[in-house]
Design an enzyme around this catalytic site. Sequence first.
Site, mmCIF file in Angstrom:
data_model
loop_
_atom_site.group_PDB
_atom_site.id
_atom_site.type_symbol
_atom_site.label_atom_id
_atom_site.label_comp_id
_atom_site.label_asym_id
_atom_site.label_seq_id
_atom_site.Cartn_x
_atom_site.Cartn_y
_atom_site.Cartn_z
ATOM 1 C CG ASP A 82 -2.005 0.950 1.274
ATOM 2 O OD1 ASP A 82 -2.450 1.341 0.176
ATOM 3 O OD2 ASP A 82 -2.475 1.306 2.381
ATOM 4 C CG HIS A 83 -0.458 4.799 0.234
ATOM 5 N ND1 HIS A 83 -0.920 5.796 -0.590
ATOM 6 C CD2 HIS A 83 -1.540 4.362 0.931
ATOM 7 C CE1 HIS A 83 -2.214 5.963 -0.415
ATOM 8 N NE2 HIS A 83 -2.631 5.098 0.496
ATOM 9 C CG ASP A 104 0.782 7.529 -3.470
ATOM 10 O OD1 ASP A 104 0.635 8.364 -4.390
ATOM 11 O OD2 ASP A 104 0.265 7.659 -2.348
ATOM 12 C CG HIS A 180 -5.447 7.983 3.543
ATOM 13 N ND1 HIS A 180 -4.840 8.686 2.531
ATOM 14 C CD2 HIS A 180 -5.574 6.710 3.090
ATOM 15 C CE1 HIS A 180 -4.589 7.871 1.516
ATOM 16 N NE2 HIS A 180 -5.031 6.665 1.820
ATOM 17 C CB ILE A 257 -11.499 -0.870 4.622
ATOM 18 C CG1 ILE A 257 -12.579 -0.446 3.607
ATOM 19 C CG2 ILE A 257 -12.020 -0.751 6.063
ATOM 20 C CD1 ILE A 257 -13.774 -1.351 3.539
ATOM 21 C CB SER A 259 -9.862 4.426 9.568
ATOM 22 O OG SER A 259 -8.751 5.171 9.123
HETATM 23 P P1 13P Z 1 -9.086 4.617 5.596
HETATM 24 O O1 13P Z 1 -8.233 5.472 6.468
HETATM 25 O O2 13P Z 1 -10.339 5.340 5.183
HETATM 26 O O3 13P Z 1 -9.385 3.287 6.173
HETATM 27 O O4 13P Z 1 -8.270 4.357 4.222
HETATM 28 C C1 13P Z 1 -7.319 3.332 4.135
HETATM 29 C C2 13P Z 1 -6.512 3.421 2.880
HETATM 30 O O5 13P Z 1 -6.816 4.099 1.933
HETATM 31 C C3 13P Z 1 -5.295 2.595 2.837
HETATM 32 O O6 13P Z 1 -4.566 2.811 1.677
HETATM 33 O O1 G3H Z 2 -3.348 4.700 3.724
HETATM 34 C C1 G3H Z 2 -2.869 4.441 4.798
HETATM 35 C C2 G3H Z 2 -3.228 3.269 5.626
HETATM 36 O O2 G3H Z 2 -4.282 3.579 6.492
HETATM 37 C C3 G3H Z 2 -2.024 2.740 6.330
HETATM 38 O O3 G3H Z 2 -1.702 3.508 7.420
HETATM 39 O O4 G3H Z 2 0.679 3.994 6.987
HETATM 40 O O5 G3H Z 2 -0.281 4.224 9.298
HETATM 41 O O6 G3H Z 2 0.061 1.974 8.292
HETATM 42 P P1 G3H Z 2 -0.200 3.424 8.054
HETATM 43 ZN ZN ZN Z 3 -4.614 4.821 0.948
#
Ligand code: 13P
Ligand code: G3H
Ligand code: ZN
Length: 311
Positions: A82-83, A104, A180, A257, A259
Site C-alpha cells: 500500500d502506498h 504512489d 485517509h 479500508i 481505519s
Molecule cells: P481509511 O483510512 O479510510 O481506512 O483508508 C485506508 C486506505 O486508503 C489505505 O490505503
Molecule cells: O493509507 C494508509 C493506511 O491507512 C495505512 O496507514 O501507513 O499508518 O500503516 P499506516
Molecule cells: Zn490509501
Amino acid sequence: MALVNTSEMFKKAYAEGYAVGAFNVNNMEIIQGITEAAAETNSPLILQVSAGARRYAKHVYLVKLVEAAMADTGLDIALHLDHGEDFEICKACIDGGFSSVMIDGSKHSFEENIAMTKQVVDYAHQFGVTVEGELGRLAGVEDDVNVSAADSSYTDPAQVEEFVSRTGVDSLAIAIGTSHGAYKFKPGTKPQLRFDILAEVERRLPGFPIVLHGASSVMQEYVAKVNQYGGSMPDAIGVPEDMLRQAAKMAVCKINIDSDLRLALTAAVREHLANHPEDFDPRQYLKPAREAIKEVVAHKMIHVLGCAGKR
Ligand code: 13P
Ligand code: G3H
Ligand code: ZN
C-alpha cells in the site's frame, strides 16, 4: 490456494459490479480476523501492507502470516504493498514475494509520476506482479505524511488515458473526495464525493479497474464504544456506506479500508479491559479484538462491497 495478483479479481469485479476489499494488516489477529471473514463469506481478498506496517511487523513476518492464513483457510489472496513511495520499496516487496504493489507518485509532477510508475510496472510485470498507480491527491494522514485539505486535489479525468497508456499500470487510484483516517468530512456538513469525476474516468477508460482509498465509513457504533470506554474521538466522520455501494457498482474494483479495522479493534480492547481491569493476559483482550475485525470485514463484504459469494 495461492498468492494471486489482482488481474482476474478485477476482471470479475468489473464485469459483475462489485468491489474487492483491500484491508490493511499489521499483525496476526488482524490477518486472522479478515481471512476468517473472507472464508466464511466466500469473498475474494486483498491484504495490504503499508511501509509503516512493514517497519512495525517486519516484512518476513507479514508474508509468513499471510501464507499461514492461506493454509488455514484455503483462500487465494493478493498480497499488496500500500502506498509504495519509490521504486526501492516496490522492488523489495516484489522480490520478497508480494503479488501486487502500489507506486504512489501522486505527490510528484505528472511527468515524474509517469516515470516512476513506469519503472515499477516494467520491473513488476516481469514477475507477474500487478501495479496500482495514483493520480490526484487524497487529504488525510497516512504514515508520516499528513496531507492538508488545501494540498489535496481531485483527479483530473483529462489525464487518465495518457497516464495509463504511458505507464502500463493495471489499476488506478483516483481522488474524488475521500481521505485517509477517521476525520474525513467537516462536522455538520453532508459528506459528498465527486461521482461526476468517477463517471468521466470510467467513460475514458472503459473496463479499467479504479481504486478508492480512504474508504472507511468510520462506523459510529465503534466510535461510540471507544469513547464510552475512555477514548476521546471528536466528531469522526467517514464515507457513507451507500456511496461506497454506488462506487462499487461503477468502475471501482478495489476499496481500501484500514481505519474501520483500527476502530473496531480498539473499541473491543477498551471494552474488555474496562470490564476486566484485573486482566493482563493479552489473549483475553486480543480474542474479542480479532472477533471485532471479523465482524466488520464480514459486514463490509456482504453489505457494502458486494463481494460476498464472488470467490
Ligand atoms: P481509511 O483510512 O479510510 O481506512 O483508508 C485506508 C486506505 O486508503 C489505505 O490505503
Ligand atoms: O493509507 C494508509 C493506511 O491507512 C495505512 O496507514 O501507513 O499508518 O500503516 P499506516
Ligand atoms: Zn490509501
